[in-house]
Write a protein that holds these residues in place. Structure first.
Motif, PDB file in Angstrom:
ATOM      1  N   TYR A  66      90.227  32.271  66.716  1.00 12.14           N
ATOM      2  CA  TYR A  66      89.910  31.563  64.989  1.00 12.14           C
ATOM      3  C   TYR A  66      88.474  32.290  64.332  1.00 12.14           C
ATOM      4  O   TYR A  66      88.034  32.161  66.029  1.00 12.14           O
ATOM      5  N   LYS A  67      88.547  32.005  63.921  1.00  6.83           N
ATOM      6  CA  LYS A  67      87.371  32.760  63.015  1.00  6.83           C
ATOM      7  C   LYS A  67      87.130  31.560  61.525  1.00  6.83           C
ATOM      8  O   LYS A  67      87.255  30.933  61.121  1.00  6.83           O
ATOM      9  N   ILE A  68      85.807  31.045  62.080  1.00  6.74           N
ATOM     10  CA  ILE A  68      85.264  29.933  61.248  1.00  6.74           C
ATOM     11  C   ILE A  68      84.378  30.415  60.017  1.00  6.74           C
ATOM     12  O   ILE A  68      83.277  31.103  60.423  1.00  6.74           O
ATOM     13  N   ASN A  69      84.971  30.455  58.897  1.00  7.19           N
ATOM     14  CA  ASN A  69      84.266  31.251  57.725  1.00  7.19           C
ATOM     15  C   ASN A  69      82.664  30.615  57.375  1.00  7.19           C
ATOM     16  O   ASN A  69      83.316  29.076  57.665  1.00  7.19           O
ATOM     17  N   ILE A  70      82.009  30.843  56.531  1.00  8.13           N
ATOM     18  CA  ILE A  70      81.165  30.665  56.276  1.00  8.13           C
ATOM     19  C   ILE A  70      80.862  29.689  55.046  1.00  8.13           C
ATOM     20  O   ILE A  70      81.276  30.380  54.470  1.00  8.13           O
ATOM     21  N   LEU A  71      80.596  28.154  54.977  1.00 15.00           N
ATOM     22  CA  LEU A  71      80.829  27.788  53.870  1.00 15.00           C
ATOM     23  C   LEU A  71      80.012  27.910  52.635  1.00 15.00           C
ATOM     24  O   LEU A  71      80.719  28.608  51.724  1.00 15.00           O
ATOM     25  N   TYR A  72      79.119  28.471  52.792  1.00 17.84           N
ATOM     26  CA  TYR A  72      78.519  28.558  51.392  1.00 17.84           C
ATOM     27  C   TYR A  72      78.766  30.475  50.824  1.00 17.84           C
ATOM     28  O   TYR A  72      78.586  31.032  49.475  1.00 17.84           O
ATOM     29  N   LYS A  73      79.209  31.127  51.973  1.00 13.80           N
ATOM     30  CA  LYS A  73      79.931  32.590  51.140  1.00 13.80           C
ATOM     31  C   LYS A  73      81.095  32.688  50.493  1.00 13.80           C
ATOM     32  O   LYS A  73      81.252  32.658  49.410  1.00 13.80           O
ATOM     33  N   LEU A  74      81.510  31.350  50.740  1.00 11.30           N
ATOM     34  CA  LEU A  74      83.348  30.141  50.186  1.00 11.30           C
ATOM     35  C   LEU A  74      82.876  29.654  48.858  1.00 11.30           C
ATOM     36  O   LEU A  74      83.144  30.320  47.688  1.00 11.30           O
ATOM     37  N   VAL A  75      81.684  28.689  48.980  1.00  5.42           N
ATOM     38  CA  VAL A  75      80.747  28.646  47.370  1.00  5.42           C
ATOM     39  C   VAL A  75      80.389  29.449  46.506  1.00  5.42           C
ATOM     40  O   VAL A  75      80.700  29.713  45.531  1.00  5.42           O
ATOM     41  N   VAL A  76      79.319  30.316  47.267  1.00  4.92           N
ATOM     42  CA  VAL A  76      79.081  31.644  46.185  1.00  4.92           C
ATOM     43  C   VAL A  76      80.164  32.036  45.857  1.00  4.92           C
ATOM     44  O   VAL A  76      80.166  33.319  44.336  1.00  4.92           O
ATOM     45  N   LYS A  77      81.808  32.467  45.881  1.00 14.63           N
ATOM     46  CA  LYS A  77      82.307  33.154  45.712  1.00 14.63           C
ATOM     47  C   LYS A  77      82.969  32.686  44.640  1.00 14.63           C
ATOM     48  O   LYS A  77      83.581  32.716  43.512  1.00 14.63           O
ATOM     49  N   LEU A  78      83.466  31.122  44.922  1.00 16.25           N
ATOM     50  CA  LEU A  78      83.980  30.108  43.975  1.00 16.25           C
ATOM     51  C   LEU A  78      83.175  30.169  42.488  1.00 16.25           C
ATOM     52  O   LEU A  78      83.446  30.413  41.044  1.00 16.25           O
ATOM     53  N   VAL A  79      81.372  30.300  42.736  1.00 12.03           N
ATOM     54  CA  VAL A  79      80.731  30.151  41.276  1.00 12.03           C
ATOM     55  C   VAL A  79      80.949  31.403  40.253  1.00 12.03           C
ATOM     56  O   VAL A  79      80.898  32.365  39.976  1.00 12.03           O
ATOM     57  N   VAL A  80      80.972  32.626  41.637  1.00 12.18           N
ATOM     58  CA  VAL A  80      81.111  33.876  40.941  1.00 12.18           C
ATOM     59  C   VAL A  80      82.196  34.101  40.014  1.00 12.18           C
ATOM     60  O   VAL A  80      82.340  34.314  38.912  1.00 12.18           O
ATOM     61  N   LYS A  81      83.102  34.085  40.719  1.00 14.08           N
ATOM     62  CA  LYS A  81      84.887  33.486  40.152  1.00 14.08           C
ATOM     63  C   LYS A  81      84.553  32.138  38.734  1.00 14.08           C
ATOM     64  O   LYS A  81      85.058  32.898  37.078  1.00 14.08           O
ATOM     65  N   LEU A  82      83.802  31.438  38.669  1.00 17.71           N
ATOM     66  CA  LEU A  82      83.437  30.745  37.046  1.00 17.71           C
ATOM     67  C   LEU A  82      83.174  31.071  36.463  1.00 17.71           C
ATOM     68  O   LEU A  82      83.386  31.028  35.604  1.00 17.71           O
ATOM     69  N   VAL A  83      81.826  31.689  36.334  1.00 17.29           N
ATOM     70  CA  VAL A  83      80.652  32.363  36.027  1.00 17.29           C
ATOM     71  C   VAL A  83      82.080  33.404  34.965  1.00 17.29           C
ATOM     72  O   VAL A  83      80.888  33.623  34.118  1.00 17.29           O
ATOM     73  N   VAL A  84      82.225  33.787  35.792  1.00 10.00           N
ATOM     74  CA  VAL A  84      82.914  35.327  35.245  1.00 10.00           C
ATOM     75  C   VAL A  84      84.016  34.762  33.958  1.00 10.00           C
ATOM     76  O   VAL A  84      83.991  35.155  32.575  1.00 10.00           O
ATOM     77  N   LYS A  85      84.469  33.833  34.477  1.00  9.79           N
ATOM     78  CA  LYS A  85      85.701  33.182  33.706  1.00  9.79           C
ATOM     79  C   LYS A  85      85.104  32.583  32.683  1.00  9.79           C
ATOM     80  O   LYS A  85      84.934  32.954  30.852  1.00  9.79           O
ATOM     81  N   LEU A  86      84.043  31.971  32.347  1.00  8.94           N
ATOM     82  CA  LEU A  86      82.962  32.052  31.566  1.00  8.94           C
ATOM     83  C   LEU A  86      82.742  32.902  30.231  1.00  8.94           C
ATOM     84  O   LEU A  86      82.487  32.752  29.049  1.00  8.94           O
ATOM     85  N   VAL A  87      82.023  33.669  31.097  1.00  8.88           N
ATOM     86  CA  VAL A  87      81.781  34.722  30.507  1.00  8.88           C
ATOM     87  C   VAL A  87      82.289  35.883  29.364  1.00  8.88           C
ATOM     88  O   VAL A  87      82.711  36.417  28.565  1.00  8.88           O
ATOM     89  N   VAL A  88      83.939  35.444  30.301  1.00  9.46           N
ATOM     90  CA  VAL A  88      85.425  36.092  29.653  1.00  9.46           C
ATOM     91  C   VAL A  88      85.736  35.350  28.236  1.00  9.46           C
ATOM     92  O   VAL A  88      85.503  35.798  27.097  1.00  9.46           O
ATOM     93  N   LYS A  89      85.183  34.291  28.465  1.00 10.88           N
ATOM     94  CA  LYS A  89      86.384  33.019  27.523  1.00 10.88           C
ATOM     95  C   LYS A  89      84.945  33.201  26.633  1.00 10.88           C
ATOM     96  O   LYS A  89      85.512  33.233  25.152  1.00 10.88           O
ATOM     97  N   LEU A  90      83.797  33.490  26.667  1.00 10.78           N
ATOM     98  CA  LEU A  90      82.488  33.441  24.977  1.00 10.78           C
ATOM     99  C   LEU A  90      82.606  35.514  24.800  1.00 10.78           C
ATOM    100  O   LEU A  90      82.439  34.941  23.911  1.00 10.78           O
TER     101      LEU A  90
END
Length: 93
Positions: A66-90
């Motif tokens: 097993y490998k435990i993934n570092i949660l802040y990296k997951l949060v950063v990925k999610l935030v980046v995806k959301l920002v990209v979606k918002l920029v594309v919409k704009l």
């Protein structure tokens, strides 16, 4: 609920192993720690993997790695995806 107890069991084992990046633990040990059946451990493990919380490698008849993934990296990925979606919409408007 199974995902929560498995996540904490894996964190405890990881800590016991000196917080190695990859560590091994037998399914039976996880069943005893969590109170889950073998199928419950498998289902919770797959959900945790799909959500990006863990990675795992079956080792045949030996304990799973097993490998435990570092949660802040997951949060950063999610935030980046959301920002990209918002920029594309704009930009599309």
């Amino acid at each position: 609920a199974g995902q929560f107890v498995l996540w904490h069991a894996l964190l405890n084992v990881c800590n016991d192993c000196g917080k190695k990046e990859w560590f091994t633990v037998a399914n039976l040990r996880l069943e005893l720690f969590t109170g889950l059946s073998r199928q419950g451990v498998d289902k919770a493990r797959n959900t945790l993997k799909e959500l990006g919380f863990i990675e795992y490698k079956p080792n045949g008849t030996k304990a799973t790695s097993y490998k435990i993934n570092i949660l802040y990296k997951l949060v950063v990925k999610l935030v980046v995806k959301l920002v990209v979606k918002l920029v594309v919409k704009l930009v599309v408007k």
